[in-house]
Design an enzyme around this catalytic site. Structure first.
Site, PDB file in Angstrom:
ATOM      1  N   LYS A 179      37.597  42.319  37.767  1.00 23.07           N
ATOM      2  CA  LYS A 179      38.989  42.633  37.431  1.00 23.07           C
ATOM      3  C   LYS A 179      39.049  43.888  36.568  1.00 23.07           C
ATOM      4  CE  LYS A 179      42.008  41.726  33.841  1.00 23.07           C
ATOM      5  NZ  LYS A 179      42.701  40.905  32.825  1.00 23.07           N
ATOM      6  N   GLU A 219      44.656  45.639  39.575  1.00 20.78           N
ATOM      7  CA  GLU A 219      45.748  45.195  38.697  1.00 20.78           C
ATOM      8  C   GLU A 219      46.400  46.334  37.920  1.00 20.78           C
ATOM      9  OE1 GLU A 219      44.546  42.333  35.712  1.00 20.78           O
ATOM     10  OE2 GLU A 219      46.586  42.066  34.977  1.00 20.78           O
ATOM     11  N   LYS A 261      46.525  42.010  41.892  1.00 24.42           N
ATOM     12  CA  LYS A 261      47.108  41.230  40.789  1.00 24.42           C
ATOM     13  C   LYS A 261      48.333  41.976  40.275  1.00 24.42           C
ATOM     14  CE  LYS A 261      45.832  38.894  36.513  1.00 24.42           C
ATOM     15  NZ  LYS A 261      44.860  38.018  35.898  1.00 24.42           N
ATOM     16  N   SER A 330      47.054  34.228  39.173  1.00 19.43           N
ATOM     17  CA  SER A 330      45.865  34.528  38.379  1.00 19.43           C
ATOM     18  C   SER A 330      46.368  34.608  36.949  1.00 19.43           C
ATOM     19  CB  SER A 330      45.248  35.861  38.821  1.00 19.43           C
ATOM     20  OG  SER A 330      44.183  36.206  37.954  1.00 19.43           O
TER      21      SER A 330
HETATM   22  P1  13P Z   1      48.627  36.953  31.976  1.00 22.97           P
HETATM   23  O1  13P Z   1      48.842  35.882  32.986  1.00 22.97           O
HETATM   24  O2  13P Z   1      48.528  36.422  30.562  1.00 22.97           O
HETATM   25  O3  13P Z   1      49.615  38.082  32.082  1.00 22.97           O
HETATM   26  O4  13P Z   1      47.177  37.531  32.293  1.00 22.97           O
HETATM   27  C1  13P Z   1      46.986  38.761  32.836  1.00 22.97           C
HETATM   28  C2  13P Z   1      45.567  39.119  32.986  1.00 22.97           C
HETATM   29  O5  13P Z   1      45.296  40.212  33.434  1.00 22.97           O
HETATM   30  C3  13P Z   1      44.490  38.164  32.675  1.00 22.97           C
HETATM   31  O6  13P Z   1      43.343  38.436  33.436  1.00 22.97           O
END
Ligand code: 13P
Length: 392
Positions: A179, A219, A261, A330
């Site tokens: 990630k 993401e 994401k 996620s």
């Molecule tokens: P949240 O669901 O708290 O926004 O988490 C985002 C994130 O990138 C965690 O890996």
């Protein structure tokens, strides 16, 4: 099926042919050989990448994100009066990862480096706790956000230096996906420079991850901060994802072996108008359908400060009719909040904490299948968790 044959194609000896026809425009047969022999997509891992991505994007399952940096994990622990020590972080993550039955609802878990190389207090590797439940271990590989000089007070995400060797090490330790979270701020513009930097960084990271056997989660979080309308969020999200896919393609990333994401498309946190789940679902899915090819196997949303219930309701609304991709979760905050409250750092409450995690995981699993009902949800699950300028 389409992705399996694609994997075969790239794994066989013909990546050059695939790339040549991809690059060649009609009438442009005079490309130099050096320009043609440039790309092998996803190296030798293509089949495994497709398989990993499909396992994570499996029906009724999503990702448990517990990849907070030590500083951010410290904030979670501080909320229940615990010190930010390695032992406390271990106790908390052990509680989460050893929850009986978790694998029914959770297909992958994103870990911070400390946890990937850590064992439980009984000496069992954390990664093995996951694998036993058919949960794929993942790893946060970015090195966090720093100010982006020349921008409008925006930031960029570090971590490309040494990423290939780190990724190889993470693979050896059992990680199979990665990630990288970068952010885009609407109140700060976003400037063209910040969007380009975010998109390019994600694309380079994705290519390097695939080259080392890790499915990259892409993401670009569009932060909730601001008082803008949902239409402004839509406009920015379309711009950001267009640029992300442009650079993913330019870096020859194999779309069958990535996961996304995104943030859901909502009004800014300070906008007085709130959008109901049907509106959020309509805007978010419209945006994704305009930007994301169906070759991508899974869209795993972040919760971004929404309450646990809001995040679940929005996911449920997005799964009321079939989508071209697996649409799931996620979540970090929207899965962990109830756990922390139930646990309170007390060993005698560990079981209550695990029960709370299982309840949230099950609710989101049902939402992934479009079968969730909010009946009987607690008041805590309805409380928002938005924090201005939140960092990981
Ligand atoms: P949240 O669901 O708290 O926004 O988490 C985002 C994130 O990138 C965690 O890996």
């Amino acid at each position: 099926m389409a992705s399996a044959s694609f994997a075969k194609l790239t794994a066989s000896s013909s990546p050059w042919i695939a790339q040549q026809s991809f690059n060649q425009r009609p009438g442009s047969s005079s490309r130099s050989p050096a320009a043609r022999v440039s790309v092998i997509r996803a190296g030798s891992y293509s089949e495994e990448l497709v398989k990993t991505a499909k396992t994570i994007a499996s029906p009724g399952r999503g990702i448990l994100a517990i990849d907070e940096s030590n500083a951010t994990c410290g904030k979670r622990l501080a909320s229940i009066g615990l010190d930010n020590t390695e032992a406390n972080r271990q106790a908390y993550r052990q509680l989460l990862l050893t929850t009986p039955g978790l694998g029914q609802y959770i297909s992958g878990s994103i870990l911070f480096e400390e946890t990937l190389f850590q064992s439980t207090t009984d000496g069992k590797k954390m990664v093995d706790c996951l694998r036993e439940q058919n949960i794929v271990p993942g790893i946060k590989v970015d090195k966090g956000l720093v100010p982006l000089p020349g921008s409008n007070n925006e930031s960029w995400c570090q971590g490309l230096d040494g990423l290939a060797s780190r990724s190889a090490e993470y693979y050896n330790q059992g990680a199979r996906f990665a990630k990288w979270r970068t952010v885009v701020s609407i109140p700060c513009g976003p400037s063209a420079l910040a969007v380009k930097e975010a998109a390019w960084g994600l694309a380079r990271y994705a290519a390097i991850s695939q080259d080392n056997g890790l499915v990259p989660i892409v993401e670009p979080e569009i932060l909730l901060d601001g008082d803008h309308s949902i239409d402004t969020t839509l406009e920015v999200a379309e711009r950001v994802w267009a640029e992300v896919f442009y650079y993913l393609a330019e870096n020859n990333v194999m779309f069958e072996g990535i996961l996304l994401k995104p943030s859901m498309v909502t009004p800014g946190a300070d906008n007085k108008e709130k959008a109901d789940p049907e509106t959020v679902a309509k805007y978010t899915l419209n945006m994704l359908k305009r930007r994301v090819p169906p070759a991508v196997p899974g869209i795993m949303f972040l919760s971004g400060g929404q309450s646990e219930m809001e995040a679940t309701l929005n996911l449920h609304a997005m799964n009321q009719s079939p989508n071209p991709w697996h649409v799931s979760f996620s979540y970090a905050r929207a899965l962990q909040n109830s756990v922390l409250k139930a646990w309170q750092g007390r060993p005698e409450n560990a079981e209550a904490g695990q029960k709370a995690l299982l309840a949230r995981a099950k609710a989101n699993s049902l939402a992934q299948l479009g079968k969730y009902s909010a009946e009987g949800e607690s008041e805590d699950a309805k409380k928002g968790m938005f924090v201005k300028g939140y960092t990981y």
